[in-house]
Structure formats: structure tokens, C-alpha cells
Design a protein around this motif. Sequence first.
Motif, PDB file in Angstrom:
ATOM      1  N   GLU A   1       0.935  -1.131   0.082  1.00 33.64           N
ATOM      2  CA  GLU A   1       0.084  -0.059   0.098  1.00 33.64           C
ATOM      3  C   GLU A   1       0.822   1.026  -0.090  1.00 33.64           C
ATOM      4  O   GLU A   1       0.461   2.300  -0.648  1.00 33.64           O
ATOM      5  CB  GLU A   1      -0.943   0.116   1.312  1.00 33.64           C
ATOM      6  N   ALA A   2       2.244   1.069   0.531  1.00 35.05           N
ATOM      7  CA  ALA A   2       3.054   2.405   0.591  1.00 35.05           C
ATOM      8  C   ALA A   2       3.285   2.727  -0.450  1.00 35.05           C
ATOM      9  O   ALA A   2       3.481   1.986  -1.693  1.00 35.05           O
ATOM     10  CB  ALA A   2       4.044   2.124   1.731  1.00 35.05           C
ATOM     11  N   ARG A   3       3.923   4.068  -0.938  1.00 30.51           N
ATOM     12  CA  ARG A   3       4.428   4.733  -2.076  1.00 30.51           C
ATOM     13  C   ARG A   3       5.764   3.946  -2.500  1.00 30.51           C
ATOM     14  O   ARG A   3       6.519   3.460  -1.425  1.00 30.51           O
ATOM     15  CB  ARG A   3       4.277   5.968  -1.771  1.00 30.51           C
ATOM     16  N   THR A   4       6.148   3.751  -3.586  1.00 28.45           N
ATOM     17  CA  THR A   4       7.434   3.178  -3.954  1.00 28.45           C
ATOM     18  C   THR A   4       8.479   3.876  -3.312  1.00 28.45           C
ATOM     19  O   THR A   4       9.644   3.055  -2.836  1.00 28.45           O
ATOM     20  CB  THR A   4       7.660   3.228  -5.368  1.00 28.45           C
ATOM     21  N   ASP A   5       8.551   5.344  -3.078  1.00 22.53           N
ATOM     22  CA  ASP A   5       9.661   5.848  -2.469  1.00 22.53           C
ATOM     23  C   ASP A   5       9.854   5.453  -1.324  1.00 22.53           C
ATOM     24  O   ASP A   5      11.124   5.470  -0.534  1.00 22.53           O
ATOM     25  CB  ASP A   5       9.446   7.448  -2.708  1.00 22.53           C
ATOM     26  N   SER A   6       8.801   5.013  -0.352  1.00 20.48           N
ATOM     27  CA  SER A   6       9.321   4.976   1.071  1.00 20.48           C
ATOM     28  C   SER A   6       9.521   3.363   1.020  1.00 20.48           C
ATOM     29  O   SER A   6      10.214   3.073   2.310  1.00 20.48           O
ATOM     30  CB  SER A   6       7.862   5.028   1.774  1.00 20.48           C
ATOM     31  N   THR A   7       9.387   2.408   0.210  1.00 16.36           N
ATOM     32  CA  THR A   7       9.872   1.019   0.299  1.00 16.36           C
ATOM     33  C   THR A   7      11.163   1.040  -0.218  1.00 16.36           C
ATOM     34  O   THR A   7      11.714   0.106   0.563  1.00 16.36           O
ATOM     35  CB  THR A   7       8.872   0.074  -0.725  1.00 16.36           C
ATOM     36  N   VAL A   8      11.608   1.938  -0.903  1.00 16.57           N
ATOM     37  CA  VAL A   8      13.082   1.935  -1.197  1.00 16.57           C
ATOM     38  C   VAL A   8      13.802   2.279  -0.048  1.00 16.57           C
ATOM     39  O   VAL A   8      15.141   1.987   0.256  1.00 16.57           O
ATOM     40  CB  VAL A   8      13.276   2.921  -2.453  1.00 16.57           C
ATOM     41  N   VAL A   9      13.265   3.252   1.058  1.00 16.65           N
ATOM     42  CA  VAL A   9      14.084   3.301   2.062  1.00 16.65           C
ATOM     43  C   VAL A   9      14.616   2.376   2.719  1.00 16.65           C
ATOM     44  O   VAL A   9      15.842   2.348   3.515  1.00 16.65           O
ATOM     45  CB  VAL A   9      13.422   4.406   3.054  1.00 16.65           C
ATOM     46  N   ILE A  10      13.867   1.225   2.797  1.00 16.26           N
ATOM     47  CA  ILE A  10      14.143   0.171   3.536  1.00 16.26           C
ATOM     48  C   ILE A  10      15.341  -0.713   2.827  1.00 16.26           C
ATOM     49  O   ILE A  10      15.809  -1.684   3.486  1.00 16.26           O
ATOM     50  CB  ILE A  10      13.098  -0.834   4.013  1.00 16.26           C
ATOM     51  N   HIS A  11      15.762  -0.561   1.692  1.00 12.82           N
ATOM     52  CA  HIS A  11      16.618  -1.315   0.949  1.00 12.82           C
ATOM     53  C   HIS A  11      17.693  -1.567   1.819  1.00 12.82           C
ATOM     54  O   HIS A  11      18.240  -2.711   2.080  1.00 12.82           O
ATOM     55  CB  HIS A  11      16.868  -0.665  -0.356  1.00 12.82           C
ATOM     56  N   PRO A  12      18.471  -0.364   2.224  1.00 13.86           N
ATOM     57  CA  PRO A  12      19.887  -0.734   2.879  1.00 13.86           C
ATOM     58  C   PRO A  12      19.771  -1.397   4.022  1.00 13.86           C
ATOM     59  O   PRO A  12      20.609  -1.847   4.602  1.00 13.86           O
ATOM     60  CB  PRO A  12      20.386   0.948   3.214  1.00 13.86           C
ATOM     61  N   LEU A  13      18.688  -1.276   4.698  1.00 14.69           N
ATOM     62  CA  LEU A  13      18.366  -2.188   6.003  1.00 14.69           C
ATOM     63  C   LEU A  13      18.274  -3.575   5.605  1.00 14.69           C
ATOM     64  O   LEU A  13      18.368  -4.516   6.568  1.00 14.69           O
ATOM     65  CB  LEU A  13      17.193  -1.654   6.711  1.00 14.69           C
ATOM     66  N   THR A  14      17.834  -3.875   4.331  1.00 16.82           N
ATOM     67  CA  THR A  14      17.831  -5.431   4.127  1.00 16.82           C
ATOM     68  C   THR A  14      18.661  -6.172   3.632  1.00 16.82           C
ATOM     69  O   THR A  14      18.577  -7.301   3.411  1.00 16.82           O
ATOM     70  CB  THR A  14      16.383  -5.457   3.042  1.00 16.82           C
ATOM     71  N   ASP A  15      19.884  -5.562   3.221  1.00 19.82           N
ATOM     72  CA  ASP A  15      21.053  -6.194   2.977  1.00 19.82           C
ATOM     73  C   ASP A  15      22.157  -6.431   3.924  1.00 19.82           C
ATOM     74  O   ASP A  15      22.122  -5.936   5.039  1.00 19.82           O
ATOM     75  CB  ASP A  15      21.522  -5.892   1.620  1.00 19.82           C
ATOM     76  N   HIS A  16      23.419  -6.699   3.421  1.00 19.78           N
ATOM     77  CA  HIS A  16      24.623  -6.953   4.333  1.00 19.78           C
ATOM     78  C   HIS A  16      24.779  -5.266   5.205  1.00 19.78           C
ATOM     79  O   HIS A  16      25.318  -5.549   6.329  1.00 19.78           O
ATOM     80  CB  HIS A  16      25.835  -7.318   3.569  1.00 19.78           C
ATOM     81  N   ARG A  17      24.314  -4.287   4.536  1.00 20.72           N
ATOM     82  CA  ARG A  17      24.744  -3.120   5.257  1.00 20.72           C
ATOM     83  C   ARG A  17      24.167  -2.836   6.541  1.00 20.72           C
ATOM     84  O   ARG A  17      24.601  -2.209   7.469  1.00 20.72           O
ATOM     85  CB  ARG A  17      24.392  -1.845   4.173  1.00 20.72           C
ATOM     86  N   ARG A  18      22.751  -3.247   6.423  1.00 21.22           N
ATOM     87  CA  ARG A  18      22.041  -2.995   7.741  1.00 21.22           C
ATOM     88  C   ARG A  18      22.248  -1.563   8.264  1.00 21.22           C
ATOM     89  O   ARG A  18      22.351  -1.586   9.575  1.00 21.22           O
ATOM     90  CB  ARG A  18      22.369  -4.052   8.664  1.00 21.22           C
ATOM     91  N   CYS A  19      21.841  -0.683   7.646  1.00 21.29           N
ATOM     92  CA  CYS A  19      22.078   0.803   8.000  1.00 21.29           C
ATOM     93  C   CYS A  19      20.988   1.680   7.575  1.00 21.29           C
ATOM     94  O   CYS A  19      20.181   1.055   6.431  1.00 21.29           O
ATOM     95  CB  CYS A  19      23.204   1.389   7.707  1.00 21.29           C
ATOM     96  N   LEU A  20      20.317   2.444   8.132  1.00 25.84           N
ATOM     97  CA  LEU A  20      19.306   3.546   7.879  1.00 25.84           C
ATOM     98  C   LEU A  20      19.721   4.728   7.559  1.00 25.84           C
ATOM     99  O   LEU A  20      20.237   5.551   8.568  1.00 25.84           O
ATOM    100  CB  LEU A  20      18.340   3.478   8.829  1.00 25.84           C
TER     101      LEU A  20
END
Lengths: 833, 282
Positions: free
Chosen positions: B121-140
Motif C-alpha cells: 500500500e505504501a508509495r514506492t519511494d518509501s519502500t526504497v528507504v528500507i533497501h539498505p536495511l535489508t542487505d549486508h549494510r543493515r543501516c538506515l
Amino acid sequence: MDSAEVEFAIAQRLAVLAQLSFVAHRDVVATLPAIRSFGADSAIKWLATAEALFSHDREAGKAFIRGSKEAARAFRGVEPWCAHAQCFTAWRGSGSAVQAFMDALPAAAAVGPAVDSWARIGLDWCARHLDSGRAYFETPVGTLLGAGDVNDLRQLLAPAIELCSERGLALGYYLPGALRVRMLAGTASVGPWARQGGDIMKSGRNRGELFFALASEESRAALLEHLPGFQPLAHERLLQILLAVWFGQSFDLKQSDWMPGSGRPFIETDGRSLFLPAVLSSREEALVAVWHAAGHLAFGTFEQKAIKELFQAAGLMHPPLDPDQAISWRPLFLPYGEDQARFEVLFDLCEDLRVDALIHRCIPGYLQQLQTFSDGSVAANAVPYRRFVRHAWHGLADPGVRDQRLAPLWAPEARPIDAFLVARVLYASGEFPVLAANECSDAYPPAHGPNAARPIYPRGFRETGPARAANPDVGAEKRDGQSEASRRPPKETQGSDPDLEIPPEDTAGAGGRIGVGLPQPARLTGRRRTRTFLASGRAYPEWDYRERRFRARWAYVQERALDERDPGEAARLVAMHRQTLRRLKRAIEAQKPRRLAPRKRQLDGEDLDLAATVDFVALRRAGLAPRPEIYCQRLPRRRDLAVLLLADLSTSIMERLPDGARIVDRIRAALLLFAESLEEIGDPYAIAGFASKYRDQVSYYPIKEFDETLDARARAVIGGLSGRLATRMGAAIRHALARFDQASTSRRLLLLLSDGRPADYDDGGDPRYLEEDTRVAIKECTDRGVHPFCITLDPRGGDYLKRIFGDGHYLVIGRLSDLPAELPRIYLRLRAA
Amino acid sequence: MKNLLDRLRGVERDALKEPRADDAPYYEPQGNEIMLFEAAYRRRLPVMLKGPTGCGKTRFLEYMAHRLSRPLITVACHEDLTSSDLVGRFLLDGDATVWQDGPLTRAVKAGAICYLDEIVEARTDSTVVIHPLTDHRRCLPLEKRGLEIEAHEDFMLVISYNPGYQTVLKDLKPSTKQRFIAIVFDYPDEAIECKVVQTESGLGDSALVARIVAAGRKARALKDHGLQEAASTRALVYAASMVAAGVSPIDACRSAMVDPLTDDRELAEAMLEIARAHLSGS
């Protein structure tokens, strides 16, 4: 008045009559003694009436005098009929009416005080139309009054008064039909039936008279419509939904030719379809009867193998198929000679019990419901049969009281042959009396009936056990085998496309919906009689699932224009659905604010975006240099969804629906409403149709392109749509995909409107081949960023669409009449999501 | 304990729910989902819960948060959810500005489990924010502050996603999808569903519960006939709860399983017929 005066008065009257006519005088003299026995006053009154009538109309007078003896005897006097007869002097040529009146009198005497009203009603009719009055009096009083009273009769005739004065319909035409309608459907049904007749009368006198005589098809249909009770086919969708839930498969439901008055209504089957009578007594009983009849189809009563076993057990060869490939069970019962009805009923009952036991496993409450139905009054000879079934049901619920002879029927793997053997045992036991022909139908318990009332088309053999097929969770794949046999019968190719005129024998292929037959390996190459391969148009690859590879340049798509145009039909359809369209436009209006919502966080615009402004100020204060995107723009957002509607135009859409309309009519209306709605919404859209005949002739019919406007031409083309040929979906989808290049939107939707599974003449009867190809074509769509969604009219669509389109990417429209309104609505829903 | 809980009800509490020491929320395992989740948690891999409405995704997560003793923060996503709603924003405070952490940032800092419900339901730009959190970087990355937060050791991201009719045009980008361990949920087996319904509704008559559940499961077959959502386990729990509250079984089914799901008269009639077949005589 003393006796001398009386004698004088009578003599005077007689003298007048003698002067009038020799015959009159003779008849009066012959009848007078009978009248005089009720008193001299009566005699004088009677003579006066006779004279008045005779001098008014000779025939009327004669009829009066001749009928008087009987009438006087029945009424024990001359009242009130003499007074009534006197009224006939008001109309000229009333002889035959008087005759009818006098003839009716002896029977009318039996109704007591109501006779006066009866006569007055008749006289009123004479005043309206003399022939109608005669027809009234010619109808026996008992029939007129039926079981009701005079008010009932008035109600029965009320519509006729209007019909007579406005349409000049004589009562003679109205009465027999109306009486029959009242007998079958009750007084309340006469009104609506007559109203309908009046409307028909407007369109043609002849047609109207046939209607009222109950002689035409439409009047019979109207009668059925007004019958009291539960009309199963009016609830077809409910039945279909529940059948799918209980049995995990869909059944073909049709109306049987049962007419009221022709005995008890039963559900019949021919092994393919269920034939439901127009009316069944109650909703509960109708539902259970439908479950039971469907149970016979689902649990193998009419399986080819089972029938073979039956005939072997009876020591007969497999019965010869009639030219229509149907068989009859009659030969099984012939050995019982005179007594065959008794055996046939016992076999039916045993088979019913076997099926009941199996249904009991998949429909909770089925047996309890069955037991609640009362037997009503049945012929005495049928009672032991009813009692036997009741006891068997009881035993099914409570193993303690089971009849051991029936044990083979209760096993889940029991087959019709078991019922046959049990029936033989029961037949030999001598517990069941011989049934006369008219008693047979009484022997069947409620919601049950004869199983072999029609010739049977044997169903294909099914590997799986019935218990498993009843489970919808595992039924999806296996159901295929079954639907093979129950698939629609072959249809004739319409050949309505002038481009593709082909000899009919060439179209009798075995593909999918087009032909029926056992699945055979697909034959994609090979000899094809006189056809030459036409490699024109655009070539597309096709996926062959058996070789797991694409066949390069396999299907050829040609773009053709649709030549049939019908602007009148288009206008008519739009007018017909004006209401729906208005509602749709309102719904679109409701969605519009969202589309016109101000674009937020713009560099310039008419209004400040408050949230953005606060953010901006806050960020500035925090020492950052945010972009000054603090305005709202009132401009509409860029349209970001393009849709292409691809309609299946195969032959099957020319089929007629039970309500007389054709599927194609609904599709036309749906496309028009869709186009009108899309104009309102403003999204770019295109509409196209497709059909195919062999892999080299897939036709793609553009109806409206993305960059065209919805003009009179496009509307007329939709108005003139017709069905032709087959459904090679994959190639058409691949061709349609290229169309999206014209649309510069970020989201793209391919809506497929279909009424059956993909099939073509050269798919070799293998439904899976084109199904797999379509699945792959759909995958190509998603890879290209086009969202596919399928809307199907095929109630069995769920079986294969899940495989082709994936869960949630298809929708089965249950009620075809909903399609025009539903199609734009589905789009709105998809769009809003 | 119950008294204390009752006192707590109706009181404002922080969205970041610390696990309580008392009993875990009720959850009936359907398969290996607990094992999968624990394994993902051990490696701190983000998880995606897929499944239809009302089948127990959220309850499962509450249960897992309790089991792993992690605080849980839930964000219900909607179409106007922006990335600053997740990450945080500057607020004006007098003449100064104050930065307020969004729920995601708080979870990242506190080592909580962050649950983004209905992420599509969320807009695409907000889903992209979570990308760095979801890989090896684990950072926001906190773009507005020019900062980057490395996620707490125990932080875990969970999203839920309900594939279905409504999402034909709305789908997670494949690049987002493949960053998650997917755990697929469906309505539980009949036996488990009976147990769930009985426990949740507190309806004592287990035979009646079994019949309600059987009716609900049959009604799920109507999905191909125009029913957009099948009767969920939650709907069955509601139906049983209504019965426990004194409503007749058929009325309860009608009010909890039939009327909320469809406006189509015939469809409702069919569902009611199914309920009647299963429940009549009780």
C-alpha cells in the motif's frame, strides 16, 4: 285471484302463444303441467316470460320453453331463473345465449344462493358482448366457481372485462386458458398472466388469442412463470454456486419440458445436463432434489463403465448407442416383462440410496433435511416403497436399525451394479406390491425421481473415488477428466466472417470447446485435407509444453477490420443501459477527486502545500537548504494507466442464454459501457477482438486504438460484433502486447474478456497445449511490464484460469446479465487499487 | 495479573511495545514457520509474511516478538505514507527545530522488530528507504540530517504482503521482494483452525466449533464466484465469539461470515445455505 281467474289468465296466455307460433304453443302445453305443479302464480309468471322471450326472438323463446322443465325441477320452482331469463329480451339475437343459460341451469341449482350472482355476472357479460355471455354460460358452473366462491370468480373475470372493453377480446378466448391457469397456479396468478397477455395482444391479435388459449409457447412460459412454488432456474446462480461448493464441479442446468398437470415434477438427466422442471414445491425440497440429481452425475450412476457392468450382470451385450450416442436402460428391465415397472422402481430406489449415502458424506444435514419432507398422499400400492426408503434413510443415520440386505449400498466404493444386485434381492422378496403405470411416480420419495427418464449419454470413466472428488481443495486437477465428458456439445461454426469463409467440414476439428471427444495427443503437424498453409501476417512463436520449447514462427496473426457495423444496435444498447451508465459515471465522478487531487510538493503552483511549507521552514531552521517545493498544483496528474481490452470473439459467444439473449449481446453492451466509462475517466484505452482458425489464421480485430477517439465508427463496430471460429489466445495476447508501445504510461493493463478456455481447430483435442502457451504468453506480458487480468464468463473458468493467470488475476462473472455493468466496475476497482 | 492488564487498557502506550513478562500471545503453529522465523532472526535476515487477510500473520509476529523477547513496532502502511513518516522529520519548537525519529528509526535504534503491515500500500519511494536495511549494510540513512544509523544488533525488519486481486496493479518490485525470507501463511488445517477458533472465542462446545469451522471452510470455495475475500480464520473466531455471547449459530455466521464479506444477494444466500446445512439442528 281465484281458480277461475287463474285458468282464464293461463288460457289467455296460451291463446296469445298459439297465435304467435304453433311450435311454441305445442311446447308450452307439453311443459305447463310440470310448471303448474309449483303453483299457478309460477305458471303465469313462466308463461309471461316465455311469451316475452318468444315474441322477442323465436330461438330464445324455444330454448327457454324446452329447458324449463329441467330447470323447474332442479330449482323446485321458477325463481330466480325466470327473472334472469327475462333479461335476455334486452339483446337481439340472444337465442344461443338463452340456450346456454337454460342448459346450465340444472347444474347451477346445486350451488345454492350463489346462483343469483352467477347469473348476474353472466348477464353483465351478455350486456358487454353477447357471444361472451354465451361462452360464460356454456362453461359449467362447477368449473367456473372451482373450489372458491363468487368473489373468486369475479377476480378471475376482472382482467377479462378490461380486455374485452379495450381490446375486444371475447370471453370465449379468455375463459378456458384463465380457468386452466387458475387451476394450476391459483387465482392470484391469473391477473399477472392476463396482463402479460394484454401486452401481447397489443402486438398482434392472433398472437394474443393464441396466448389466451394457452396454445403458444410464450403463454406456456408465462404460465410457468406464475406457478406457485420454487422456480429452481430463477435461482440458477445460487444452485451453481452451491453445487460447486458441495461437489467441486459445475453442472449444466436446463429447463425440462414438464408442464403443470402432467404429473409430478421430477429432475431428469441425460448424463450431461440436469433438466429441472419449471417449478418444484418448496425451496428446501428443490435444493435437496438438485443435490440428489447432481449426486447421480458426480458419483457415477451414468459412467460408461458402470453401465457396461450393469448390462453384463443382466446378461446383455452393451446396449447399442443410438445415432446421438445415447443409450437407454430399458433393455435391463425388459426381462421382467409385465412387472418391469416394479423392478425399475426398486433399482432406482436402491441407486438413489447409494447416492444419498455418498451425498450424506459431503453435504452435512442432507439426510436430516430429506427426512423432514412429508410424503403427502400417495397411492396405496406405493406406500411400502416409501416406507422402505424412509427406513433405509433412518438406517443410514443410525447403524443400529440397518436393513442388512442394503449393506452393499453403504460402502463408499459402492457402484451402480451393487444397487442393481440389491434391487434383484428386494424384487425377489415379494415385499413390494405390483405398481400400476400411474402409481409409479408415487413410489419415489420427495426430492427423488426416476433415474433413466431420458436416454443417457455415458460419462467418461473417472479414476478417482467420489469421496475425494467432493473435496474442492484437491479437485482442481482431477476435475479435468470429468469436464472432458461434460464439455459443451459441438457447435456449428458460424462462418460469419467473410474473410474466413471455409467449408464447414473443415472446421469440425477436435479442439477444446469446439468439439467433444476423448483427449488425443495434439497433432500440430500433419495432413490437413485441402488446406494450404498461409504464412501471412505477423509470426509469433508458440510454446509447446511437451517439448518444453518454443516453436519459432508458429502462429500467424493478421490484422483485419470488422466489416459488420450496426450503429442502431449500439445506440439501442446504450439507451438500454442508460441507467447503468449513469450510475457508472457517478462512481467515476466519485473517484475523480483523487485523480484531480492537487499535486503536492511542487516548485510552483496556485496554493501553498502547508505540510511541505512547515517541513521547509523546519529544515531551514535546522540549518539545511531544502528545495523550496512548497506549492500545490491543481493540474490533473499525468494519466498513468493505459488499458487494452482484448475480447474473445469465438463462435461460442453466439450461444443463446436461457433468457433468450445471446452472450454476444451482453459483450456488445459491456464493451460499449466500458468505452463510455473510459471516455469519462480519461485513461488511454484500446479495444480489440480476436478469433482464430488454425495456427496460420489468427485474426486480430482492432476496434479502437489508443490514439483514436471513440467515434461513431467504433461504436457501430461494437454494435455489430459477432462470434466466429476459435480461441487461440496466446498469439492474440502477444500481438496485443505490441500495442502498448503506443501508450506512454507507467502502468499498463491488459484486460482479457473471454468465455472459455483457449482452443483451436488444430490443437488436437489437447486442452493443455494452448493453455500452456497462453500461460507463457501471460508471463511474457508481466515481463514486459503489462499487468494481465482475465474476466471470464465461463463458470468453470476457475479450473484453468488459476493455472494460466495465477491466483487473483482473473474473475469469473457469475451472472451474465451483470457483465455490462460489471466490466467497467472491475476496471475501476483495479485502477483504484 | 488480569486486573493489572485491565487497568492498563485504555491507557496510552508507546507504539514500541516492550515484550511483557507474562504469557505469550496465543498462537497455534501451522507448520515450520516458527523454525523459519527463528533461523532468520538468528542471522538477522528480513522476513516477509505472505498470506490472505485474517490468517494470523500479525498474531504470529506478536508471538515471535514475545518468544524472542524483542520489542515490536508496527506500522500500518497506506498510500500516503512517505519516507519521512517512516524515518522521521524536523518539527518546529519555538524558534528551534527538533528532530523526531520515525517508527523505523526508533526500531533501528532500539533493536526492535519493525513490522511494516501491508507494505504494497505504501508509495514506492518509501519502500526504497528500507533497501539498505535489508542487505549486508543493515543501516538506515537519515538524509535530512546527513546521518546514517547502523542498525542495532537485534533489529529485524518484517513486512507483510497479501497477494491477491487488489494487487494486480500494485506489486512489490522484484528488487524489493528478493531481499526477504518469505514465510507463506494460509488458513490453517481444519483441526488447528478448530483449536484456534475455540481458544480465541472461548466457545466451550467443541462440536459446534467444528461445525462453524467446517461451514467457513466450505464457504471459502466461493472465492471463484465473485467473493473477493474468503471467510478468514478471524471471521470464524468472530462468529464463534458471537455464539459464545449468546447469538444463535446461524445468526452468528450470518453476521460475522456472510454479510461482512459480500453485498451480492445470491452469494450471501449461498453462504447462508452452507451455514444452514452445517449448523441446522444445533
